[in-house]
Motif scaffolding. Structure first.
Motif, short mmCIF file in Angstrom:
data_model
loop_
_atom_site.label_atom_id
_atom_site.label_comp_id
_atom_site.label_asym_id
_atom_site.label_seq_id
_atom_site.Cartn_x
_atom_site.Cartn_y
_atom_site.Cartn_z
N THR A 25 0.82 -1.21 0.00
CA THR A 25 0.00 0.00 0.00
C THR A 25 0.85 1.26 0.00
OG1 THR A 25 -0.08 0.11 2.41
CG2 THR A 25 -1.77 -1.20 1.31
N TYR A 26 2.15 1.14 -0.10
CA TYR A 26 3.06 2.27 0.07
C TYR A 26 3.54 2.77 -1.28
CZ TYR A 26 6.25 4.99 3.01
OH TYR A 26 6.89 6.01 3.69
N ILE A 181 -0.49 -4.20 15.80
CA ILE A 181 -0.64 -3.63 14.45
C ILE A 181 -0.87 -2.12 14.49
CG2 ILE A 181 -1.48 -5.80 13.49
CD1 ILE A 181 -4.28 -4.76 13.60
N GLY A 182 -0.77 -1.52 15.68
CA GLY A 182 -0.85 -0.06 15.77
C GLY A 182 0.25 0.60 14.96
N SER A 183 1.41 -0.06 14.84
CA SER A 183 2.48 0.50 14.01
C SER A 183 2.02 0.62 12.57
CB SER A 183 3.73 -0.39 14.09
OG SER A 183 3.44 -1.72 13.68
N GLY A 184 1.23 -0.35 12.11
CA GLY A 184 0.68 -0.28 10.76
C GLY A 184 -0.28 0.88 10.59
N VAL A 185 -1.10 1.13 11.60
CA VAL A 185 -2.05 2.25 11.55
C VAL A 185 -1.30 3.57 11.44
CG1 VAL A 185 -3.82 3.50 12.85
CG2 VAL A 185 -3.84 0.99 12.80
N VAL A 186 -0.21 3.73 12.19
CA VAL A 186 0.58 4.97 12.13
C VAL A 186 1.15 5.16 10.73
CG1 VAL A 186 2.61 6.17 13.00
CG2 VAL A 186 1.11 4.94 14.59
N VAL A 187 1.75 4.11 10.17
CA VAL A 187 2.35 4.21 8.84
C VAL A 187 1.27 4.47 7.78
CG1 VAL A 187 3.58 2.91 7.05
CG2 VAL A 187 4.35 2.82 9.42
N GLU A 188 0.08 3.92 7.99
CA GLU A 188 -1.02 4.10 7.02
C GLU A 188 -1.66 5.47 7.09
OE1 GLU A 188 -2.27 -0.64 7.23
OE2 GLU A 188 -3.39 0.88 8.35
N PHE A 191 2.67 10.84 7.39
CA PHE A 191 3.82 10.90 6.50
C PHE A 191 5.11 10.61 7.27
CE2 PHE A 191 0.68 13.77 4.48
CZ PHE A 191 0.54 13.09 3.28
N LYS A 192 6.14 10.25 6.52
CA LYS A 192 7.40 9.81 7.11
C LYS A 192 8.00 10.87 8.03
CE LYS A 192 12.06 8.26 5.84
NZ LYS A 192 12.98 7.99 4.72
N LYS A 193 7.90 12.14 7.66
CA LYS A 193 8.55 13.21 8.43
C LYS A 193 7.98 13.36 9.83
CE LYS A 193 5.47 16.80 6.59
NZ LYS A 193 5.40 18.06 5.81
N GLU A 194 6.76 12.87 10.06
CA GLU A 194 6.12 13.01 11.37
C GLU A 194 5.90 11.66 12.04
OE1 GLU A 194 2.51 15.03 10.29
OE2 GLU A 194 1.82 13.39 9.02
N ARG A 195 6.52 10.63 11.49
CA ARG A 195 6.19 9.27 11.93
C ARG A 195 6.62 8.99 13.37
NH1 ARG A 195 8.03 5.55 7.59
NH2 ARG A 195 6.25 6.49 6.54
N CYS A 434 12.85 0.83 8.22
CA CYS A 434 13.61 -0.12 7.39
C CYS A 434 12.69 -0.92 6.47
CB CYS A 434 14.40 -1.08 8.28
SG CYS A 434 15.80 -0.32 9.14
N TYR A 435 11.50 -1.28 6.97
CA TYR A 435 10.56 -2.10 6.19
C TYR A 435 9.16 -1.53 6.35
CZ TYR A 435 14.54 -5.27 6.36
OH TYR A 435 15.80 -5.80 6.25
N ARG A 436 9.00 -0.29 5.88
CA ARG A 436 7.76 0.45 6.13
C ARG A 436 6.56 -0.17 5.43
NH1 ARG A 436 10.35 5.69 3.14
NH2 ARG A 436 10.49 4.82 1.04
#
Length: 500
Positions: A25-26, A181-188, A191-195, A434-436
């Motif tokens: 999805t990225y 899977i909260g890490s997935g919600v954050v990435v979804e 944006f990277k700059k505020e991750r 590393c594996y977003r």
């Protein structure tokens, strides 16, 4: 939105993504040159720029295109849900004595009710991740809250040790998805700059669940029957369920090979069918374990798990037993001892989250975007703080005279909590960077390693204290942190780029 407008958006999304080099999805920001003029104009109107990483799709249903208030509201709900996983596990810590008396067993045996949930929280996400990928995050979270509510009612009505253990295992199994899977919600969503900043909110809530719960329920256990702990947990699950029904949209959004049908509202709140039609097989349930073959994730998980063990689990689980024996505290007094860990975790997050993002941005201004390993420099402060805090906690606890409490062990717990939170946010954000495109699998693997190592700890801590001594055990903790956390992180900074 009209039907024709929805169709136009769908066509643009499909056309754009056929040209973009994407994975899952990225969409990389380098794909901006291949998007359509309409897509480009939409992004400029929405964000003021197309220099975005990752690149959002064309449509308001894409979580990257949501307004900030909506992203943050959803994150708060998911982070609160993640907090409840550890919050429920630690809720009975101040009531260990009362539960032991009620069931005619030892305090040590009662502590296994917490260890049982710690282990379940580590294994259960392996089951939930592939289901959340196929059906979306929202349906899994709703199911999680419904069954957790029922399980907490079962705990309140349990009148034997085995029945309560079974109900607590059920609750842990169903409350676990958001903690992994909260890490997935954050990435979804961000944006990277505020991750790191928003990843930090999620990780902070997971961490805070451990000290915050006994702090609150110490009052409940002392002033009411301990079974009210479970009734209150059930009520909290009910409130979460209601809020999530109205304020928790779906963040799982596929940007390639699918058609997005219906209005934005329907896609975000009313879709309970499969999102990803890829066949589900056994390997999907064990795929996160394959992360052990990826050194950046495996080393980060092991280093973090060791810090979590001593900076969080050991202090939280052993504090009631050590203080109950030495100071004869009641549940309310035991609960108050967790203030240090709460304050330390909040302070630590300011360094691990926002400041590590600033650290990366400052480096980016001097040249090309830094490699993810550059963020690891921030973790060393967390390691040293954890060692310092554990030493102060254990040494000052042993030195305290019988029935003469002083605040210094709690200061040590606060220092250790700050270090633990810095390491938590920095290492999880590093592994995800590393594996977003596999953020959910990364989160599940790290949770598995952390929880299983945390589960084992309470079984050997008492033997360590008895054979080595409480104060001298700080030396054991220091050596293990250096060997498993600090040295591998140095290796990771040296070889991490080539390993990826």
């Amino acid at each position: 939105m009209s039907t024709s407008s929805s169709k136009e958006e769908k066509e643009h999304v499909e056309d754009d993504l056929e040209q973009a080099p994407t994975h899952a999805t990225y969409i990389e920001k380098d794909s901006a040159s291949s998007i359509s003029p309409e897509h480009r104009e939409y992004l400029i109107q929405r964000h003021g720029t197309i220099d975005l990483d990752p690149l959002p799709g064309f449509g308001n249903a894409d979580p990257y295109n949501w307004p900030s208030w909506k992203k943050i509201t959803n994150l708060v709900l998911v982070a609160w849900h993640a907090c409840m996983s550890t919050f429920i596990a630690a809720a009975i810590i101040p009531a260990y004595g009362e539960i032991a008396e009620d069931f005619g067993t030892s305090v040590q045996n009662v502590s296994y009710l917490t260890s049982l949930q710690i282990a379940t929280l580590g294994v259960a996400p392996l089951f939930w991740r592939p289901l959340a990928d196929r059906f979306g995050r929202r349906p899994i979270f709703l199911l999680s809250l419904v069954v957790s509510l029922v399980g907490n009612v079962g705990c309140a009505e349990s009148h034997s040790y085995s029945a309560m253990a079974g109900c607590r295992a059920l609750v842990a199994f169903f409350i676990s998805p958001a903690a992994a899977i909260g890490s997935g919600v954050v990435v979804e969503s961000f944006f990277k700059k505020e991750r790191a900043r928003y990843m930090g909110i999620w990780t902070l809530m997971v961490t805070l669940g451990v000290p915050l719960s006994p702090f609150i329920f110490g009052f409940v256990s002392y002033r009411l029957d301990y079974r009210w702990i479970y009734w209150i947990l059930a009520m909290i699950n009910g409130v979460q369920l209601i809020l999530y029904l109205f304020l928790g949209p779906e963040t799982r959004y596929l940007r390639r090979g699918v058609s997005h049908e219906g209005s934005n509202f329907k896609q975000q709140y009313l879709t309970f069918r499969r999102i990803d039609t890829k066949p589900l097989n056994f390997l999907d349930f064990v795929r996160p374990i394959a992360m052990v073959m990826r050194p950046p994730v495996a080393i980060a998980a092991a280093a973090y798990a060791m810090i979590f063990l001593f900076g969080n689990v050991m202090i939280s689980v052993e504090l009631p037993q050590l203080f109950l024996e030495k100071f004869h505290f009641n549940p309310q007094q035991l609960g108050l001892q967790f203030i240090g860990s709460i304050v330390g975790s909040v302070i630590g997050e300011q360094i691990g989250g926002s400041m590590s993002d600033l650290w990366m941005k400052r480096r980016a201004r001097r040249g090309p975007d830094p490699q993810p390993e550059y963020r690891l420099w921030v973790s060393y402060g967390g390691y040293l703080l954890t060692i310092c805090g554990v030493v102060v906690f254990l040494v000052r606890t042993e030195q305290a005279p019988e029935l003469h409490w002083n605040v210094t062990p709690i200061i040590g717990a606060a220092i250790a909590a700050a270090g633990n939170q810095i390491v938590t946010t920095v290492l999880i954000t590093y592994a995800v960077d590393c594996y977003r495109d596999e953020a959910a699998s990364v989160g599940v693997f790290i949770t598995l390693v952390r929880q299983l190592w945390g589960f084992i700890g309470p079984f050997w801590f008492p033997s360590m204290f008895a054979n080595v001594g409480v104060a001298n055990s700080s030396g054991v903790a220091t050596v293990m942190i250096i060997v498993v956390s600090i040295v591998p992180t140095i290796l990771l900074q040296w070889k991490g780029t080539s390993w990826r």
